[in-house]
Design a protein around this motif. Structure first.
Motif, PDB file in Angstrom:
ATOM      1  N   GLN A 115      16.240   0.333  -3.055  1.00 26.56           N
ATOM      2  CA  GLN A 115      16.578   0.899  -1.743  1.00 26.56           C
ATOM      3  C   GLN A 115      15.779   2.178  -1.566  1.00 26.56           C
ATOM      4  O   GLN A 115      15.815   3.080  -2.413  1.00 26.56           O
ATOM      5  N   ILE A 116      15.035   2.268  -0.464  1.00 27.52           N
ATOM      6  CA  ILE A 116      14.153   3.410  -0.239  1.00 27.52           C
ATOM      7  C   ILE A 116      14.948   4.699  -0.100  1.00 27.52           C
ATOM      8  O   ILE A 116      15.912   4.766   0.671  1.00 27.52           O
ATOM      9  N   VAL A 117      14.526   5.685  -0.848  1.00 32.20           N
ATOM     10  CA  VAL A 117      15.041   7.047  -0.700  1.00 32.20           C
ATOM     11  C   VAL A 117      14.033   7.887   0.071  1.00 32.20           C
ATOM     12  O   VAL A 117      14.392   8.692   0.927  1.00 32.20           O
ATOM     13  N   GLU A 118      12.750   7.651  -0.227  1.00 29.95           N
ATOM     14  CA  GLU A 118      11.683   8.430   0.412  1.00 29.95           C
ATOM     15  C   GLU A 118      10.411   7.603   0.407  1.00 29.95           C
ATOM     16  O   GLU A 118      10.097   6.931  -0.582  1.00 29.95           O
ATOM     17  N   ILE A 119       9.690   7.638   1.510  1.00 29.69           N
ATOM     18  CA  ILE A 119       8.349   7.040   1.553  1.00 29.69           C
ATOM     19  C   ILE A 119       7.360   8.152   1.235  1.00 29.69           C
ATOM     20  O   ILE A 119       7.110   9.045   2.051  1.00 29.69           O
ATOM     21  N   ILE A 120       6.805   8.111   0.040  1.00 26.69           N
ATOM     22  CA  ILE A 120       5.900   9.181  -0.404  1.00 26.69           C
ATOM     23  C   ILE A 120       4.545   9.040   0.277  1.00 26.69           C
ATOM     24  O   ILE A 120       3.992  10.003   0.809  1.00 26.69           O
ATOM     25  N   THR A 121       4.010   7.832   0.273  1.00 22.85           N
ATOM     26  CA  THR A 121       2.716   7.570   0.909  1.00 22.85           C
ATOM     27  C   THR A 121       2.891   6.398   1.865  1.00 22.85           C
ATOM     28  O   THR A 121       2.968   5.246   1.432  1.00 22.85           O
ATOM     29  N   PRO A 122       2.976   6.640   3.178  1.00 27.12           N
ATOM     30  CA  PRO A 122       3.146   5.530   4.125  1.00 27.12           C
ATOM     31  C   PRO A 122       1.851   4.738   4.301  1.00 27.12           C
ATOM     32  O   PRO A 122       0.742   5.281   4.162  1.00 27.12           O
ATOM     33  N   ALA A 123       1.985   3.464   4.604  1.00 22.29           N
ATOM     34  CA  ALA A 123       0.817   2.614   4.857  1.00 22.29           C
ATOM     35  C   ALA A 123       0.331   2.794   6.284  1.00 22.29           C
ATOM     36  O   ALA A 123       1.092   3.144   7.184  1.00 22.29           O
ATOM     37  N   ASP A 124      -0.956   2.532   6.479  1.00 21.50           N
ATOM     38  CA  ASP A 124      -1.528   2.585   7.829  1.00 21.50           C
ATOM     39  C   ASP A 124      -0.902   1.526   8.731  1.00 21.50           C
ATOM     40  O   ASP A 124      -0.925   1.655   9.958  1.00 21.50           O
ATOM     41  N   SER A 125      -0.349   0.482   8.113  1.00 22.35           N
ATOM     42  CA  SER A 125       0.242  -0.621   8.877  1.00 22.35           C
ATOM     43  C   SER A 125       1.680  -0.346   9.304  1.00 22.35           C
ATOM     44  O   SER A 125       2.313  -1.196   9.927  1.00 22.35           O
ATOM     45  N   ARG A 126       2.208   0.827   8.986  1.00 22.99           N
ATOM     46  CA  ARG A 126       3.573   1.165   9.383  1.00 22.99           C
ATOM     47  C   ARG A 126       3.568   1.682  10.825  1.00 22.99           C
ATOM     48  O   ARG A 126       2.765   2.533  11.198  1.00 22.99           O
ATOM     49  N   VAL A 127       4.491   1.144  11.643  1.00 23.88           N
ATOM     50  CA  VAL A 127       4.625   1.572  13.037  1.00 23.88           C
ATOM     51  C   VAL A 127       6.080   1.942  13.298  1.00 23.88           C
ATOM     52  O   VAL A 127       6.980   1.602  12.529  1.00 23.88           O
ATOM     53  N   ALA A 128       6.305   2.618  14.415  1.00 21.54           N
ATOM     54  CA  ALA A 128       7.666   3.015  14.790  1.00 21.54           C
ATOM     55  C   ALA A 128       8.433   1.801  15.299  1.00 21.54           C
ATOM     56  O   ALA A 128       7.901   0.974  16.046  1.00 21.54           O
ATOM     57  N   ALA A 129       9.689   1.676  14.897  1.00 26.24           N
ATOM     58  CA  ALA A 129      10.542   0.577  15.358  1.00 26.24           C
ATOM     59  C   ALA A 129      10.880   0.745  16.829  1.00 26.24           C
ATOM     60  O   ALA A 129      10.935   1.867  17.347  1.00 26.24           O
TER      61      ALA A 129
ATOM     62  N   GLY B 124       0.788  -1.222   0.000  1.00 25.19           N
ATOM     63  CA  GLY B 124       0.000   0.000   0.000  1.00 25.19           C
ATOM     64  C   GLY B 124       0.818   1.270   0.000  1.00 25.19           C
ATOM     65  O   GLY B 124       0.274   2.370  -0.113  1.00 25.19           O
ATOM     66  N   GLU B 125       2.137   1.151   0.108  1.00 22.98           N
ATOM     67  CA  GLU B 125       2.988   2.343   0.133  1.00 22.98           C
ATOM     68  C   GLU B 125       3.477   2.702  -1.266  1.00 22.98           C
ATOM     69  O   GLU B 125       3.703   1.837  -2.122  1.00 22.98           O
ATOM     70  N   THR B 126       3.658   3.988  -1.463  1.00 25.20           N
ATOM     71  CA  THR B 126       4.341   4.503  -2.642  1.00 25.20           C
ATOM     72  C   THR B 126       5.686   5.029  -2.178  1.00 25.20           C
ATOM     73  O   THR B 126       5.753   5.836  -1.246  1.00 25.20           O
ATOM     74  N   VAL B 127       6.757   4.532  -2.808  1.00 26.44           N
ATOM     75  CA  VAL B 127       8.102   4.911  -2.368  1.00 26.44           C
ATOM     76  C   VAL B 127       8.931   5.375  -3.553  1.00 26.44           C
ATOM     77  O   VAL B 127       8.715   4.962  -4.694  1.00 26.44           O
ATOM     78  N   ARG B 128       9.859   6.246  -3.251  1.00 24.94           N
ATOM     79  CA  ARG B 128      10.891   6.587  -4.211  1.00 24.94           C
ATOM     80  C   ARG B 128      12.121   5.755  -3.846  1.00 24.94           C
ATOM     81  O   ARG B 128      12.552   5.756  -2.687  1.00 24.94           O
ATOM     82  N   ALA B 129      12.648   5.022  -4.817  1.00 21.22           N
ATOM     83  CA  ALA B 129      13.730   4.085  -4.516  1.00 21.22           C
ATOM     84  C   ALA B 129      14.802   4.124  -5.594  1.00 21.22           C
ATOM     85  O   ALA B 129      14.524   4.431  -6.755  1.00 21.22           O
ATOM     86  N   VAL B 130      16.002   3.808  -5.184  1.00 23.15           N
ATOM     87  CA  VAL B 130      17.101   3.572  -6.118  1.00 23.15           C
ATOM     88  C   VAL B 130      17.048   2.107  -6.494  1.00 23.15           C
ATOM     89  O   VAL B 130      17.109   1.234  -5.624  1.00 23.15           O
ATOM     90  N   ARG B 131      16.935   1.832  -7.790  1.00 24.04           N
ATOM     91  CA  ARG B 131      16.756   0.453  -8.246  1.00 24.04           C
ATOM     92  C   ARG B 131      18.046  -0.090  -8.850  1.00 24.04           C
ATOM     93  O   ARG B 131      18.728   0.583  -9.620  1.00 24.04           O
ATOM     94  N   ASP B 132      18.361  -1.337  -8.470  1.00 23.98           N
ATOM     95  CA  ASP B 132      19.492  -2.050  -9.040  1.00 23.98           C
ATOM     96  C   ASP B 132      18.993  -3.440  -9.407  1.00 23.98           C
ATOM     97  O   ASP B 132      18.954  -4.347  -8.575  1.00 23.98           O
ATOM     98  N   GLY B 133      18.589  -3.615 -10.655  1.00 22.68           N
ATOM     99  CA  GLY B 133      17.993  -4.878 -11.075  1.00 22.68           C
ATOM    100  C   GLY B 133      16.657  -5.091 -10.391  1.00 22.68           C
ATOM    101  O   GLY B 133      15.757  -4.254 -10.485  1.00 22.68           O
ATOM    102  N   ASP B 134      16.544  -6.219  -9.672  1.00 25.96           N
ATOM    103  CA  ASP B 134      15.278  -6.496  -8.981  1.00 25.96           C
ATOM    104  C   ASP B 134      15.313  -6.060  -7.526  1.00 25.96           C
ATOM    105  O   ASP B 134      14.445  -6.438  -6.739  1.00 25.96           O
ATOM    106  N   ARG B 135      16.299  -5.264  -7.137  1.00 25.17           N
ATOM    107  CA  ARG B 135      16.399  -4.749  -5.778  1.00 25.17           C
ATOM    108  C   ARG B 135      16.207  -3.245  -5.772  1.00 25.17           C
ATOM    109  O   ARG B 135      16.613  -2.544  -6.706  1.00 25.17           O
TER     110      ARG B 135
END
Length: 416
Positions: free
Chosen positions: A46-60, A33-44
């Motif tokens: 890495q998050i640069v920015e979480i544009i739209t966080p999911a309701d299921s995201r909690v603080a670590a 459910g999240e929209t993220v900006r990521a640096v892509r390397d093949g099929d991997r």
């Protein structure tokens, strides 16, 4: 190059999976459910920015989360986390063509993990001690870990002191610390044999740290107190560096499910028995034949049995069940069989079980893939998988364990 990705589901390791024109992209620490900006390397990715966080995201709960590789899921809400872990079991069974009811996941974290392994290696003039960084062989110092049991509160400092004593070898070390009723039980691996001078230094360190026991590669350097663990009525000192369930609650939970599946048995085979966490509890109601390849584990089991009153007989056998599984005629002597193999599963033993007359098989597994493979073999041999219970004693990790109960259908006479 940055890409904007929409995450649709979770992968087996906890990565968020985004569907892209070139194929799925796995993005660590992203949620459905999240929209993220990521640096892509093949099929991997890495998050640069979480544009739209999911309701299921909690603080670590840990400031080292995403840097330390020990946890994969501190950012997930309880509901999403439980669903993700249970889904691993459901998916693995479906892939193997195994149909069975899968219960809700049982939380067996309890007071926390009673065993931890720190890695140590020389960095400059000193020894760096910690955990592996996420998806890396780099080490990250961990002064405290919130998933450990209170008995391991001193573990990071103890590991550091011991690493300092061994730093002269310039070898990478694994320092395993276990919380016991008598204090810390420590086994060090990677150094090689210890000479007299080093033994003296380590013995002094054990005194200074008030360790119960200190060993290297399973060889005891000094045992100041037996590092006992309670297993049912028994008090057992496991072999130095030997296997133990990750949490005390996990052992209790798994054992409880094993016992619940075997309410009326007279003779039970406990295969891959270790130092006896199931054998001792089973022996309160049935005769037990415990089989294990590790001689030191069997010795710990027999010592515990000799010191415990109120148990039915426990016979112990040292045997490699991968090379010499119990044969059908041996298995037929038991009402039920309990097995708790390592991650590779127990294919050779399961094939013999499939041809036996044993009425019930209780399979404790730490790998859903090998369990599903072995389950298919048992089912093809005439057993029915009554149900599977997933167990979570490695909180925030991708690891899941389970207990499956198999029953052999009783033959009924045809009416004429």
């Amino acid at each position: 190059m940055n890409e904007i990705l929409s995450v649709v589901r979770l992968g087996q390791r906890g990565d968020g999976i985004a569907e892209a024109p070139g194929g799925d992209v796995f993005v660590p620490y992203a949620l459905p459910g999240e929209t993220v900006r990521a640096v892509r390397d093949g099929d991997r990715g890495q998050i640069v920015e979480i544009i739209t966080p999911a309701d299921s995201r909690v603080a670590a709960i840990c400031p080292l989360f995403t840097r330390c590789g020990g946890c994969a899921a501190q950012h997930m809400s309880e509901g999403l986390y439980r669903e993700w872990k249970r889904r691993q079991v459901v998916t693995a069974l479906a892939r193997a063509g195994v149909e069975a009811p899968v219960a809700e996941i049982v939380d067996a974290h309890g007071a926390g993990r009673r065993r931890v392994t720190f890695h140590a290696r020389r960095e400059g003039l000193g020894m760096l001690v910690g955990f592996m960084a996420a998806r890396s062989h780099d080490l990250i110092a961990v002064p405290a870990c919130p998933v450990l049991a209170p008995g391991l509160a001193r573990a990071p400092a103890a590991a550091q002191l011991l690493a300092n004593r061994l730093g002269g070898s310039n070898k990478p070390l694994d320092i395993q610390l276990t919380a016991s009723e008598a204090g810390l039980d420590v086994d060090i691996r990677g150094h090689g044999p210890a000479g007299d001078k080093l033994r003296l230094s380590l013995t002094e360190a054990a005194e200074r740290l008030d360790l119960a026991r200190l060993s290297m590669h399973g060889e005891i350097i000094v045992e100041r107190r037996p590092p006992q663990q309670r297993m049912g009525k028994a008090m057992v000192a496991p072999a130095a560096g030997g296997f133990l369930q990750a949490t005390a609650q996990g052992e209790e939970t798994i054992a409880g499910l094993v016992l619940a599946a075997l309410p009326k048995v007279k003779r039970v085979a406990d295969l891959f028995a270790g130092c006896g966490p199931f054998s001792f509890r089973l022996a309160e109601r049935a005769q037990v034949h415990a089989v294990e390849s590790d001689k030191a584990a069997i010795l710990a089991l027999t010592r515990g049995a000799a010191m415990t009153q109120g148990l039915k007989p426990i016979a112990a056998e040292i045997r490699d069940l991968f090379r010499r599984p119990l044969l059908e005629h041996e298995l037929n002597a038991f009402d039920a069989v309990v097995l708790d193999p390592p991650r590779a599963g127990a294919e050779a033993q399961v094939r013999r079980l499939a041809g036996s007359k044993s009425g019930t098989v209780v399979y404790v597994s730490c790998d859903v893939g090998s369990f599903a493979r072995d389950a298919a073999i048992l089912i093809a041999g005439g057993y029915a998988l009554e149900g599977v219970t997933p167990i979570d004693q490695f909180r925030y990790s991708a690891h899941i364990e389970l207990v499956g109960v198999f029953r052999r259908a009783k033959k009924t006479e045809l009416k004429t």
